[in-house]
Design an enzyme around this catalytic site. Sequence first.
Site, PDB file in Angstrom:
ATOM      1  N   GLY A   1       0.733  -1.009   0.471  1.00  0.00           N
ATOM      2  CA  GLY A   1      -0.199   0.267   0.152  1.00  0.00           C
ATOM      3  C   GLY A   1       0.677   1.139  -0.144  1.00  0.00           C
ATOM      4  O   GLY A   1       0.648   1.948  -0.205  1.00  0.00           O
TER       5      GLY A   1
ATOM      6  N   THR B   1       2.512   2.757   2.499  1.00  0.00           N
ATOM      7  CA  THR B   1       2.701   3.198   4.050  1.00  0.00           C
ATOM      8  C   THR B   1       3.711   3.513   4.949  1.00  0.00           C
ATOM      9  O   THR B   1       3.584   4.084   5.367  1.00  0.00           O
ATOM     10  CB  THR B   1       1.232   2.972   4.531  1.00  0.00           C
ATOM     11  OG1 THR B   1       1.208   2.379   5.023  1.00  0.00           O
ATOM     12  CG2 THR B   1      -0.481   3.381   2.821  1.00  0.00           C
TER      13      THR B   1
ATOM     14  N   SER C   1      -2.567   0.417   4.082  1.00  0.00           N
ATOM     15  CA  SER C   1      -1.978  -0.761   4.139  1.00  0.00           C
ATOM     16  C   SER C   1      -2.137  -2.429   3.414  1.00  0.00           C
ATOM     17  O   SER C   1      -4.134  -1.907   3.496  1.00  0.00           O
ATOM     18  CB  SER C   1      -1.306  -0.673   5.285  1.00  0.00           C
ATOM     19  OG  SER C   1      -2.220  -0.237   6.070  1.00  0.00           O
TER      20      SER C   1
ATOM     21  N   TYR D   1       3.178   6.996  21.481  1.00  0.00           N
ATOM     22  CA  TYR D   1       3.859   7.263  20.382  1.00  0.00           C
ATOM     23  C   TYR D   1       3.922   8.116  20.880  1.00  0.00           C
ATOM     24  O   TYR D   1       3.576   8.783  21.495  1.00  0.00           O
ATOM     25  CB  TYR D   1       2.184   7.389  19.742  1.00  0.00           C
ATOM     26  CG  TYR D   1       1.793   6.941  18.230  1.00  0.00           C
ATOM     27  CD1 TYR D   1       2.725   7.134  17.085  1.00  0.00           C
ATOM     28  CD2 TYR D   1       1.277   5.623  18.262  1.00  0.00           C
ATOM     29  CE1 TYR D   1       2.394   6.042  16.709  1.00  0.00           C
ATOM     30  CE2 TYR D   1       1.228   4.537  16.976  1.00  0.00           C
ATOM     31  CZ  TYR D   1       1.649   5.216  16.512  1.00  0.00           C
ATOM     32  OH  TYR D   1       1.604   4.710  14.744  1.00  0.00           O
TER      33      TYR D   1
END
Length: 597
Positions: A171, A173, A242, A517
């Site tokens: 994909g 990504t 993705s 994150y």
Amino acid sequence: MLDLVLVELQLSHFGLSHLQEIMKWNGWGYSDSKFVYNKKGQAEFTGKRYKLSGMIIPGLKDWMENTFGATLQHKAAATVSTVHVFQLLPPPTLNEAFVEELKSTGVPFSADAEDRVFRAHGHCLHEIFALREGKIGRVPDMVVWPNCHSDVVKIVELACKHNVCLIPYGGGTSVSSALECPPEETRSIISLDTSQMNRILWIDEKNLTAHIEAGIIGQDLENLLNESGYCTGHEPDSMEFSSLGGWVATRASGMKKNIYGNIEDLVIRIKMVTPQGVIEKSCQGPRMSTGPDIHHFIMGSEGTLGVITEVTMKIRPVPEYQKYGSVVFPNFEQGVACLREVARQHLRCHYHHFFLSPDNFNLMFSTGHALKPQVSSIFTSFLDGLKKFYITKFKGFDPNRLCVATLLFEGNREKVLQHEKQVYDIAAKFGGLAAGEDNGQRGYMLTFVIAYLRDLGMDYFVIGESFETSVPWDRVLDICRNVKARIIHECKDKGVQFPPLSTCRVTQTYDAGACVYFYFAFNYRGLSDPVHVYEQVEHAAREEILANGGSLSHHHGVGKLRKEWMREAVSSVGMGMLQSVKDYVDPNNIFGSRNLL
């Protein structure tokens, strides 16, 4: 009802260039979807694909100005035109013998400039920034589109025969430089695009498994399974773009991991074509004790050993009941402690990753004051809802320290309501206050549009990125504090003239730790080489993560971006084991992306 349904479900509208027709070649997502400033200076989100589409977001401009010093008066140079870039692209280096034999197989291929550039990159900041400036490095010399497993076998055999380099493409990504063509590669580079391998070949309703071609895109896989009453539950942030094969190749994780598991928990069987032949298990049993699991050579191999062509994976009936929720905590520390306790009790709730640290919440909260109440959008409703709860419920909470978790519960209605009560009871013990189902749903939906903000930022001299790690519970607070502080210090040290955004969120949770994150962004006005400064800061942040007990990656993978730390991450012996597998399976480095090793 048949136990084995030969469904052969496929998305019939997919043409060879379908992705190129609907997606940006030099930015994130759909071509018709982006944040822009209109003639009145108000931000809006274009297109019709998202709930935010067509909405005015008047507070976004103030947020950009207050956070980054980014104003409408300081706009970066316009991006280089598509035509200009493709005209300047050097001609391909083709292996004529390979091309001639490929013609006889009937497999479609192209050496068109647009096809090649589109598959020459992922979505790292430096990749997108270079494209916008028209700086194109090494790109594939040709693209091939196999339609099935046997086509891939033919392509790999020809690649071995004629010594060409293959780089699988799903994909696109990637955020680890995994799709970048090595500049030192002198052979013809072929991008093997799996997008035409997008069928569900069968669904086994007795064993609750499905056999799926690896090129299928995540949202299409879910939509097709839903038509038969099933789902995988694997929903990474990138699921709109993705592919299943990409998930397997990078050891992916999704937003609903706590309910359905990571990709390694969902996969039953993998078929992969390597230069040494096809590798797959002979049995589809749920577990085997037959030496080391060969799947774990494939999962995380990042295109270095072969092409994943088909995957058998677990499916589940579409959940009968789904409920969103949200909790606001007086501070980040108590929020993390709550998530730790919920994980300890093994409650099957999904804790959505829109879990904000205090500074990021404060930024968004302050933005909300500038939003016009008559604008009915998902973004403004989320913030207005939080404002209302703050005013009515959070007296005594310091608005500079608040953080919010958004939740999703799925499954049997009775159990969902039971788990919901348990989670909220636990949250209350840590000072958390329920902030409403609507806020949870809106926060969840924001996931898919936030990625578009980076493109708007680059239009106004702001660059930024996210990166992730996994870390033991007892190090979560330390790593969050230290990495954010390191980013701020490095930006100042490297001459960044504006205060950077440095924040984090806790996402997937485990018995022994959590995924964290990090986000950072800064206004690069005044810097002669902003991407170099950005990369220096990111490098320092990764060093800080490792020094604080974090992993090299949780689910983004290694690629070429992080491979300098691989030896530290897995040991010299571990690297030797990986290299030995590579040397046996692909002695001539046909899969020459040079990821990992």
